[in-house]
Write a protein that holds these residues in place. Structure first.
Motif, mmCIF file in Angstrom:
data_model
loop_
_atom_site.group_PDB
_atom_site.id
_atom_site.type_symbol
_atom_site.label_atom_id
_atom_site.label_comp_id
_atom_site.label_asym_id
_atom_site.label_seq_id
_atom_site.Cartn_x
_atom_site.Cartn_y
_atom_site.Cartn_z
ATOM 1 N N ARG A 132 -3.108 12.614 3.174
ATOM 2 C CA ARG A 132 -2.244 12.749 2.187
ATOM 3 C C ARG A 132 -2.520 14.346 2.232
ATOM 4 N N SER A 156 -9.046 1.888 4.241
ATOM 5 C CA SER A 156 -7.607 2.194 4.011
ATOM 6 C C SER A 156 -7.453 3.225 3.282
ATOM 7 N N TYR A 204 -7.948 6.748 5.174
ATOM 8 C CA TYR A 204 -6.499 6.632 5.863
ATOM 9 C C TYR A 204 -6.040 7.180 4.802
ATOM 10 N N GLN A 205 -5.793 6.883 3.891
ATOM 11 C CA GLN A 205 -5.173 7.206 2.942
ATOM 12 C C GLN A 205 -5.228 8.669 1.834
ATOM 13 N N MET A 221 0.754 -0.988 -0.059
ATOM 14 C CA MET A 221 -0.286 -0.423 0.140
ATOM 15 C C MET A 221 1.006 1.002 -0.024
ATOM 16 N N ASP A 222 2.153 1.637 0.784
ATOM 17 C CA ASP A 222 2.551 2.077 1.022
ATOM 18 C C ASP A 222 4.147 1.977 0.059
ATOM 19 N N PRO A 251 3.376 10.099 3.186
ATOM 20 C CA PRO A 251 3.339 11.681 2.028
ATOM 21 C C PRO A 251 3.873 12.946 2.772
ATOM 22 N N PHE A 301 -1.136 3.684 -3.918
ATOM 23 C CA PHE A 301 -2.021 4.855 -4.149
ATOM 24 C C PHE A 301 -1.653 5.457 -5.206
ATOM 25 N N ASP A 302 0.075 5.608 -4.557
ATOM 26 C CA ASP A 302 0.934 5.986 -5.778
ATOM 27 C C ASP A 302 1.448 6.030 -7.399
#
Length: 243
Positions: A101, A93, A96-97, A38-39, A49, A70-71
Motif C-alpha cells: 500500500r 502478511s 507485505y500488505q 485478506m484482500d 491497492p 486490512f480494508d
C-alpha cells in the motif's frame, strides 16, 4: 461479534489469543470482527491497492462486495455504533500488505501511512509442516531447511519479497507505558513550543522597552511625591526640636 466471516470457519490463533485474555481478566472486553479473506473482492475480481479503486467507497451492502481484513480496519467497516480499531495478523502478511500500500500510493513518510504496525511481535511461533508418522521424508526435509537457513537462502527470499521487519515502512515504536510520537504529534509539539517562545520574547520586549516609555511619567510623579513626603517629614522633625 461481527465481520464477514461465517460460523463454519475455525477460530484463528489470533481469536484464541484474545479469548484467552478475556478468560484470564474478567475486566477485559473486546468486540471482535472476523473477516474471511485478506484482500478485497467485488464478485470474483480482487481490488488491489494500486487499482485506483477506493474500497471505502464501495457499497458494503452489496453482497458481491467483500472487504479484506486490512480494508475492513482502514474503512472502519463495523456497525453504526462501533468499528474495528486494530487488526491482529501474522507478521509476514502485515508487512507485505503495508509495504504494498505504501508503494502503491507513492507515500514518502510514516505519517502518510493509513495503517501501521505498533510495537514488537507477540507470541512469534513460525510455521511447521506435518508429515505422516514414521515417514522417511522428515530427515532430508529438515536438512534442506537447515541448509537454506545457514546458506542465507531464506533471508534472500525474505528480502526479495520485501517481508523483513526492515522492509515495513509503516511501523511505530511504542515505549513501555508510553505514547506513540508520530510526525503529526511532533509537529504539533513544535508549534506549541514555538508559540510559547514568541510570546515570551514579546513580553520581554514589552517590559524592557515599551513599559518604561508608557509609564515613565508615573515614575516621575512617584519620585516627586516621595521627595515631598521626605521634606514634610523633615519639617515636622525641625518643628518638634524647636518646641
Amino acid at each position: 461479534m461481527g465481520g464477514n466471516g461465517v460460523a463454519a470457519d475455525l477460530p484463528s490463533m489470533q481469536f484464541k489469543y484474545v479469548q484467552s485474555i478475556m478468560q484470564r481478566d474478567l475486566s477485559a472486553h473486546f468486540k471482535i470482527y472476523t473477516t474471511k479473506i485478506m484482500d478485497t473482492f467485488v464478485g470474483t475480481s480482487m481490488v488491489a491497492p494500486d487499482s485506483g479503486v477506493d474500497p471505502c467507497k464501495l457499497n458494503l451492502k452489496d453482497p458481491s462486495v467483500q472487504l479484506g481484513a486490512f480494508d475492513f480496519v482502514k474503512c472502519k467497516a463495523g456497525d453504526e455504533v462501533e468499528h474495528p480499531q486494530a487488526l491482529i495478523f501474522d507478521a509476514v502478511s502485515a508487512i507485505y500488505q503495508l509495504r504494498l500500500r505504501y508503494e502503491a500510493f507513492n507515500f514518502t513518510s510514516l505519517s502518510q501511512c493509513q495503517l501501521v504496525t505498533v510495537g514488537d511481535r507477540f507470541f512469534p511461533t513460525g510455521l511447521g509442516l506435518g508429515f505422516p508418522k514414521n515417514t522417511t521424508l522428515t530427515i532430508p526435509f529438515s536438512r534442506a531447511v537447515e541448509l537454506a537457513r545457514s546458506s542465507g537462502a531464506i533471508q534472500k527470499y525474505l528480502k526479495q519479497y520485501g517481508i523483513r521487519d526492515e522492509d515495513n515502512p509503516c511501523h511505530e515504536i511504542v515505549d513501555e507505558g508510553g505514547l506513540v510520537l508520530t510526525i503529526a504529534l511532533l509537529s504539533g509539539l513544535f508549534v506549541i513550543v514555538t508559540s510559547l517562545l514568541v510570546i515570551a520574547l514579546i513580553m520581554g520586549f514589552t517590559f524592557r522597552f515599551i513599559w518604561p516609555l508608557c509609564f515613565s511619567h508615573l515614575d516621575e510623579e512617584a519620585r516627586k511625591q516621595h521627595e515631598a513626603d521626605l521634606a514634610a517629614a523633615e519639617e515636622e522633625e525641625e518643628e518638634e526640636e524647636e518646641e
